[in-house]
Scaffold this active site. Sequence first.
Site, PDB file in Angstrom:
ATOM      1  N   THR A  86       0.820  -1.208   0.000  1.00  0.00           N
ATOM      2  CA  THR A  86       0.000   0.000   0.000  1.00  0.00           C
ATOM      3  C   THR A  86       0.859   1.266   0.000  1.00  0.00           C
ATOM      4  O   THR A  86       2.011   1.249   0.457  1.00  0.00           O
ATOM      5  CB  THR A  86      -0.895  -0.009   1.262  1.00  0.00           C
ATOM      6  OG1 THR A  86      -1.467   1.267   1.457  1.00  0.00           O
ATOM      7  CG2 THR A  86      -0.093  -0.341   2.515  1.00  0.00           C
ATOM      8  N   GLU A 108       0.193   3.570   1.959  1.00  0.00           N
ATOM      9  CA  GLU A 108       0.103   4.101   3.326  1.00  0.00           C
ATOM     10  C   GLU A 108       1.407   3.937   4.095  1.00  0.00           C
ATOM     11  O   GLU A 108       1.607   4.579   5.124  1.00  0.00           O
ATOM     12  CB  GLU A 108      -1.076   3.462   4.068  1.00  0.00           C
ATOM     13  CG  GLU A 108      -2.378   3.698   3.320  1.00  0.00           C
ATOM     14  CD  GLU A 108      -3.650   3.379   4.087  1.00  0.00           C
ATOM     15  OE1 GLU A 108      -3.629   3.401   5.323  1.00  0.00           O
ATOM     16  OE2 GLU A 108      -4.674   3.116   3.424  1.00  0.00           O
ATOM     17  N   TYR A 153      -2.009  -0.481  10.994  1.00  0.00           N
ATOM     18  CA  TYR A 153      -2.101  -1.156   9.682  1.00  0.00           C
ATOM     19  C   TYR A 153      -0.880  -0.833   8.824  1.00  0.00           C
ATOM     20  O   TYR A 153      -0.192  -1.736   8.324  1.00  0.00           O
ATOM     21  CB  TYR A 153      -3.389  -0.730   8.955  1.00  0.00           C
ATOM     22  CG  TYR A 153      -3.373  -1.044   7.470  1.00  0.00           C
ATOM     23  CD1 TYR A 153      -3.356  -2.358   7.023  1.00  0.00           C
ATOM     24  CD2 TYR A 153      -3.358  -0.017   6.510  1.00  0.00           C
ATOM     25  CE1 TYR A 153      -3.324  -2.662   5.653  1.00  0.00           C
ATOM     26  CE2 TYR A 153      -3.331  -0.308   5.151  1.00  0.00           C
ATOM     27  CZ  TYR A 153      -3.312  -1.625   4.727  1.00  0.00           C
ATOM     28  OH  TYR A 153      -3.274  -1.916   3.385  1.00  0.00           O
ATOM     29  N   LYS A 187       2.189  -3.242   7.404  1.00  0.00           N
ATOM     30  CA  LYS A 187       2.486  -3.432   5.972  1.00  0.00           C
ATOM     31  C   LYS A 187       3.929  -2.994   5.674  1.00  0.00           C
ATOM     32  O   LYS A 187       4.628  -3.632   4.880  1.00  0.00           O
ATOM     33  CB  LYS A 187       1.499  -2.628   5.104  1.00  0.00           C
ATOM     34  CG  LYS A 187       0.084  -3.165   5.080  1.00  0.00           C
ATOM     35  CD  LYS A 187      -0.052  -4.559   4.471  1.00  0.00           C
ATOM     36  CE  LYS A 187       0.212  -4.599   2.982  1.00  0.00           C
ATOM     37  NZ  LYS A 187      -0.074  -5.959   2.423  1.00  0.00           N
TER      38      LYS A 187
END
Length: 353
Positions: free
Chosen positions: A133, A135, A159, A163
């Site tokens: 991602t 993010e 999260y 990741k």
Amino acid sequence: MTILVTGGAGFIGGNFVLDWLAAHDETVVNLDKLTYAGNLQTLASLRDNPRHVFVQGDIGDRELVANLLVQYQPRAVLNFAAESHVDRSIHGPGDFIHTNVLGTFNLLESVRAYWTALPAEEQQAFRFLHVSTDEVYGTLSPADPPFAEDNRYEPNSPYSASKAASDHLVRAWHHTYGLPVLTTNCSNNYGPYHFPEKLIPLVILNALAGKPLPIYGDGQQVRDWLYVKDHCSAIRRVLEAGQLGETYNVGGWNEKANLDVVRSICALLDELRPRADGQPYASQITYVQDRPGHDRRYAIDARKLQRELGWKPAETFDSGIRKTVQWYLDNQAWVAGVTSGSYRDWLSQQYGA
Ligand code: NAD
Ligand code: TYD
């Protein structure tokens, strides 16, 4: 030939498996734990397809994964499996560490053992593609350039931190052990089969149900939206031609403030399924408490993928969001299947009464 996909009963993995089998005659082994986010209804059209082998299990189960690899001899492993919802990671980060960090570590070790034992030619052709991602890069100010591949990792949520950790493990398994890896870092996806805890499907379903449309904070947080089938085509292209050990940012050049996204959905619903009382759906917009640590802006610079591998998205935000709203209107049976007891428990935990 065979590929092994993990998390293929989820939103992006499910779309990937459906698109893959529509276009290739290569078998897909689909390993998915079937958490709340995994849904076999998404794969219902593949029930009688002998090229789809579904296996329920955890990416961290070394014995299971080792047996699958030996039995099916895949030429590639694509890792979509993850806990993926930021709000859930705030309420309970443990599952995110379990799957995204430890699960990826165990998967890498299982794949490394399999890959090491392959004959030289198959070893050279093998790929481990890790789906990640944008993010992991953290948050941008309004004037900052979009995230490029060499941006510093500055994850802000449980999260995105989990990741980021998985991306680092994948990188290290390449540099240390020579595992032939590829990593993609994509912006926010939307489209068919999206679990309605995420903004776009939640707003569509709440609007149709006459419920409030919850906007966190001032609604001016910016995300860069990509239609899920464009993400899947980018992954296919990276698998086919990506340089080993490289990372590729994937994005749609569609930066939108959340409030504008919600207003677009309301306008489409006003056109396609007007409210019985003639009022606009936008009247259901409700401002609620902001998410703790809410990243203000994400934006992706996808020029490397375009320049080196010739990939471009096929959909604009306008064409993709229209298809998406229409899909939810046409697929109420799928919606009914996923909005079960555990989904309702989540809504009351997150949004209260
Ligand atoms: P999702 O939550 O819809 O699906 C995740 C799937 O993984 C589910 O089917 C779930 O059952 C399965 N799963 C969870 N834990 C597992 C485990 N331990 N073993 C095996 N299967 C397990 O997620 P998604 O939105 O489809 O995201 C897929 C991947 O893409 C994730 O890695 C996510 O980080 C990444 N990603 C998502 C977005 C997005 O906007 N949704 C954007 C960029 C990247
Ligand atoms: P989300 O779909 O959860 O994706 P992410 O947090 O991974 O970007 O949320 C997208 C944006 O929408 C994010 O800025 C949070 C916001 N949001 C709301 O305003 N209200 C909601 O009910 C949800 C679920 C999200």
